[in-house]
Design a protein around this motif. Structure first.
Motif, PDB file in Angstrom:
ATOM      1  N   ASP A  73       0.843  -1.192   0.000  1.00  0.00           N
ATOM      2  CA  ASP A  73       0.000   0.000   0.000  1.00  0.00           C
ATOM      3  C   ASP A  73       0.881   1.246   0.000  1.00  0.00           C
ATOM      4  OD1 ASP A  73      -2.353  -1.435   0.036  1.00  0.00           O
ATOM      5  OD2 ASP A  73      -2.589  -1.350   2.208  1.00  0.00           O
ATOM      6  N   ASP A  74       0.297   2.366  -0.359  1.00  0.00           N
ATOM      7  CA  ASP A  74       1.055   3.607  -0.474  1.00  0.00           C
ATOM      8  C   ASP A  74       1.080   4.388   0.828  1.00  0.00           C
ATOM      9  OD1 ASP A  74       1.539   3.155  -3.199  1.00  0.00           O
ATOM     10  OD2 ASP A  74      -0.359   4.103  -3.773  1.00  0.00           O
ATOM     11  N   ILE A  75       2.202   5.053   1.064  1.00  0.00           N
ATOM     12  CA  ILE A  75       2.334   6.037   2.134  1.00  0.00           C
ATOM     13  C   ILE A  75       2.063   7.401   1.516  1.00  0.00           C
ATOM     14  CG2 ILE A  75       3.938   7.138   3.752  1.00  0.00           C
ATOM     15  CD1 ILE A  75       5.487   4.429   3.750  1.00  0.00           C
ATOM     16  N   VAL A  76       1.134   8.149   2.087  1.00  0.00           N
ATOM     17  CA  VAL A  76       0.745   9.431   1.506  1.00  0.00           C
ATOM     18  C   VAL A  76       1.606  10.549   2.078  1.00  0.00           C
ATOM     19  CG1 VAL A  76      -1.120  11.103   1.224  1.00  0.00           C
ATOM     20  CG2 VAL A  76      -1.614   8.645   1.115  1.00  0.00           C
ATOM     21  N   HIS A  77       2.264  11.279   1.191  1.00  0.00           N
ATOM     22  CA  HIS A  77       3.038  12.463   1.567  1.00  0.00           C
ATOM     23  C   HIS A  77       2.118  13.669   1.445  1.00  0.00           C
ATOM     24  CE1 HIS A  77       5.876  15.746   1.481  1.00  0.00           C
ATOM     25  NE2 HIS A  77       6.899  14.923   1.704  1.00  0.00           N
ATOM     26  N   ARG A  87       6.733  18.694   5.702  1.00  0.00           N
ATOM     27  CA  ARG A  87       7.759  18.775   4.659  1.00  0.00           C
ATOM     28  C   ARG A  87       8.866  17.757   4.931  1.00  0.00           C
ATOM     29  NH1 ARG A  87      10.817  22.649   5.089  1.00  0.00           N
ATOM     30  NH2 ARG A  87      10.210  23.325   7.190  1.00  0.00           N
ATOM     31  N   LYS A  88       8.800  17.090   6.092  1.00  0.00           N
ATOM     32  CA  LYS A  88       9.891  16.225   6.516  1.00  0.00           C
ATOM     33  C   LYS A  88       9.345  14.871   6.953  1.00  0.00           C
ATOM     34  CE  LYS A  88      12.985  20.028   7.685  1.00  0.00           C
ATOM     35  NZ  LYS A  88      13.998  20.563   8.612  1.00  0.00           N
ATOM     36  N   LEU A  89       8.988  14.067   5.946  1.00  0.00           N
ATOM     37  CA  LEU A  89       8.403  12.750   6.186  1.00  0.00           C
ATOM     38  C   LEU A  89       9.524  11.720   6.268  1.00  0.00           C
ATOM     39  CD1 LEU A  89       5.513  11.430   6.330  1.00  0.00           C
ATOM     40  CD2 LEU A  89       5.895  10.774   3.945  1.00  0.00           C
ATOM     41  N   ASP A  90       9.543  10.961   7.350  1.00  0.00           N
ATOM     42  CA  ASP A  90      10.633  10.023   7.622  1.00  0.00           C
ATOM     43  C   ASP A  90      10.049   8.643   7.901  1.00  0.00           C
ATOM     44  OD1 ASP A  90      13.261   9.257   7.969  1.00  0.00           O
ATOM     45  OD2 ASP A  90      13.623  10.462   9.764  1.00  0.00           O
ATOM     46  N   GLY A  91      10.877   7.614   7.754  1.00  0.00           N
ATOM     47  CA  GLY A  91      10.458   6.246   8.044  1.00  0.00           C
ATOM     48  C   GLY A  91      11.334   5.612   9.103  1.00  0.00           C
ATOM     49  N   GLU A  92      10.780   4.643   9.832  1.00  0.00           N
ATOM     50  CA  GLU A  92      11.504   3.952  10.896  1.00  0.00           C
ATOM     51  C   GLU A  92      11.095   2.485  10.908  1.00  0.00           C
ATOM     52  OE1 GLU A  92      10.624   5.754  14.651  1.00  0.00           O
ATOM     53  OE2 GLU A  92      11.690   7.623  14.198  1.00  0.00           O
ATOM     54  N   THR A 144      17.921   7.065  10.269  1.00  0.00           N
ATOM     55  CA  THR A 144      16.772   7.804   9.771  1.00  0.00           C
ATOM     56  C   THR A 144      17.235   9.081   9.064  1.00  0.00           C
ATOM     57  OG1 THR A 144      16.526   9.050  11.831  1.00  0.00           O
ATOM     58  CG2 THR A 144      15.363   6.939  11.675  1.00  0.00           C
ATOM     59  N   ALA A 145      16.352   9.655   8.255  1.00  0.00           N
ATOM     60  CA  ALA A 145      16.680  10.920   7.573  1.00  0.00           C
ATOM     61  C   ALA A 145      16.922  12.037   8.580  1.00  0.00           C
ATOM     62  CB  ALA A 145      15.557  11.288   6.608  1.00  0.00           C
ATOM     63  N   TRP A 146      16.310  11.928   9.745  1.00  0.00           N
ATOM     64  CA  TRP A 146      16.512  12.922  10.806  1.00  0.00           C
ATOM     65  C   TRP A 146      17.995  13.101  11.124  1.00  0.00           C
ATOM     66  CZ3 TRP A 146      13.769  12.136  16.223  1.00  0.00           C
ATOM     67  CH2 TRP A 146      13.908  13.290  16.991  1.00  0.00           C
ATOM     68  N   SER A 147      18.759  12.030  11.007  1.00  0.00           N
ATOM     69  CA  SER A 147      20.173  12.087  11.404  1.00  0.00           C
ATOM     70  C   SER A 147      20.980  13.066  10.553  1.00  0.00           C
ATOM     71  CB  SER A 147      20.804  10.699  11.302  1.00  0.00           C
ATOM     72  OG  SER A 147      20.870  10.266   9.951  1.00  0.00           O
ATOM     73  N   GLY A 167      17.905  13.457   1.948  1.00  0.00           N
ATOM     74  CA  GLY A 167      16.734  14.244   2.336  1.00  0.00           C
ATOM     75  C   GLY A 167      15.653  13.323   2.854  1.00  0.00           C
ATOM     76  N   TYR A 168      14.495  13.889   3.101  1.00  0.00           N
ATOM     77  CA  TYR A 168      13.361  13.119   3.614  1.00  0.00           C
ATOM     78  C   TYR A 168      12.627  12.408   2.476  1.00  0.00           C
ATOM     79  CZ  TYR A 168      14.040  15.213   8.196  1.00  0.00           C
ATOM     80  OH  TYR A 168      14.565  15.574   9.417  1.00  0.00           O
ATOM     81  N   LEU A 169      11.680  11.558   2.837  1.00  0.00           N
ATOM     82  CA  LEU A 169      10.906  10.813   1.858  1.00  0.00           C
ATOM     83  C   LEU A 169      10.115  11.763   0.960  1.00  0.00           C
ATOM     84  CD1 LEU A 169       9.516   7.959   4.148  1.00  0.00           C
ATOM     85  CD2 LEU A 169      11.327   7.739   2.422  1.00  0.00           C
ATOM     86  N   GLN A 170      10.097  11.435  -0.333  1.00  0.00           N
ATOM     87  CA  GLN A 170       9.397  12.229  -1.324  1.00  0.00           C
ATOM     88  C   GLN A 170       8.499  11.329  -2.168  1.00  0.00           C
ATOM     89  OE1 GLN A 170       9.562  15.529  -1.416  1.00  0.00           O
ATOM     90  NE2 GLN A 170      11.100  15.567   0.236  1.00  0.00           N
ATOM     91  N   PRO A 171       7.450  11.876  -2.787  1.00  0.00           N
ATOM     92  CA  PRO A 171       6.630  11.071  -3.687  1.00  0.00           C
ATOM     93  C   PRO A 171       7.491  10.374  -4.741  1.00  0.00           C
ATOM     94  CG  PRO A 171       5.554  13.163  -3.261  1.00  0.00           C
ATOM     95  CD  PRO A 171       6.924  13.258  -2.625  1.00  0.00           C
TER      96      PRO A 171
END
Length: 321
Positions: A129-133, A139-144, A273-276, A296-300
């Motif tokens: 399934d898709d993760i919606v940005h 503006r700063k979508l991250d995954g863990e 993580t992108a936070w780092s 950078g952070y997650l993008q479409p």
């Protein structure tokens, strides 16, 4: 034994993973009549969990009958896998890996006690399934990548030494996070976290692809844990690096709530993580274990994959709202 939920003729059903195939106990019962009305448990993962260990024994019988008679099987690659379950509650423990704590701005409780927040079934999506940005949210979508603990036996004030007796099995959750909603700064430059808006939103809890029971995973502190973004290795660690073990987290959360079958506990994420790499939010890249720093952070268009030994790999694409 591994369990999956898949969609068949528009209806969700529970299947048993057997190599490269999926065994459907309800289909086995329909073809053989030998499993009895208890095969109806496999219409819903929570019922499978609630009726363990009898449901495990029934699943083993279904697999054996299916193999012997060639009934109730389909290729796993052809199955439309869904989230293996919709947890009644997702209890979340943040800041549970020293390596992750070292790469980010600290909160007042980081490394001192589990950072306690909650996600709901409304956040859940399944494998593929898709993760919606949603740019209106972040503006700063991250995954863990996180090990998720599936509760099987109810209890309150559960002692650490008996905590794993209350576990049905384990799955993977991607604790998708809006970092710019999570991390807030005081005038003196110190930070605090708003874990509600930063953690709880649509598609923020991809889960799956399978639930591996405790027979498959006898020791949850002995699992490799990894994630990739667009094929780049971002996280690469081991659950033995947790500050608070699965048993300790079950104990801690059971002080607040009666843990019930179908609840899930997620156990924190390691570094990478992108936070780092985000100095604006206090990130501190540390590297190690072959991981690649995020540009950078997650993008479409991005694809994030989360993997834990003994469970499988959870793959989701990021799309624009």
């Amino acid at each position: 034994m591994k369990y999956a939920t898949y969609r068949r003729d528009g209806v969700l059903r529970v299947g048993i993973v057997d190599g490269s195939e999926l065994v459907d106990p309800q289909a086995v019962e329909h073809a053989s009549g030998e499993l009895g009305p208890q095969a109806g448990w496999f219409a819903n993962m929570t019922e499978v969990i609630r009726h363990a260990p009898q449901s495990r024994e029934l699943a083993q019988c279904a697999v054996a009958l299916s193999a012997a008679r060639g009934i109730g099987r389909l290729a796993l690659k052809d199955a439309e896998l869904c989230a293996p379950m919709l947890p009644s509650t997702i209890l979340c423990a943040g800041s549970n890996y020293l390596s992750h704590n070292a790469e980010k701005a600290s909160s007042d409780t980081s490394g001192k006690e589990p950072e306690f927040f909650v996600k709901t079934a409304d956040c859940v999506v399944g494998p593929s399934d898709d993760i919606v940005h949603d740019s209106a949210l972040t503006r700063k979508l991250d995954g863990e990548v996180e090990l998720a603990v599936v509760i099987g036996k109810p209890g309150r004030h559960i002692p650490r030494e008996r905590a794993l007796d209350h576990v049905f099995g384990y799955t993977i959750v991607n604790d998708v996070t809006a970092r710019d909603r999570q991390v807030r700064f005081r005038p003196d430059g110190s930070s605090w976290y708003e874990l509600g808006r930063g953690k709880v939103f649509d598609t923020s809890a991809p889960i799956g692809p399978f639930i591996a029971d405790t027979e498959d995973i006898p020791d949850p502190q002995d699992l490799g844990i990894r994630s990739w973004v667009n094929g780049e290795l971002r996280q690469n660690s081991h659950t033995g690096q947790m500050i608070w073990s699965v048993a300790e987290l079950v104990h801690v959360f059971s002080i607040n709530l009666t843990l019930r079958p179908g609840m899930v506990i997620i156990t924190g994420t390691p570094s990478g993580t992108a936070w780092s790499t985000d100095k604006e939010l206090g990130g501190k890249w540390s590297g190690g274990n072959g991981i690649v720093p995020a540009a950078g952070y997650l993008q479409p268009g991005d694809v994030i994959e989360c993997e834990i030994d003994g469970i499988g790999r959870l793959r989701n694409r990021v799309i624009a709202a």
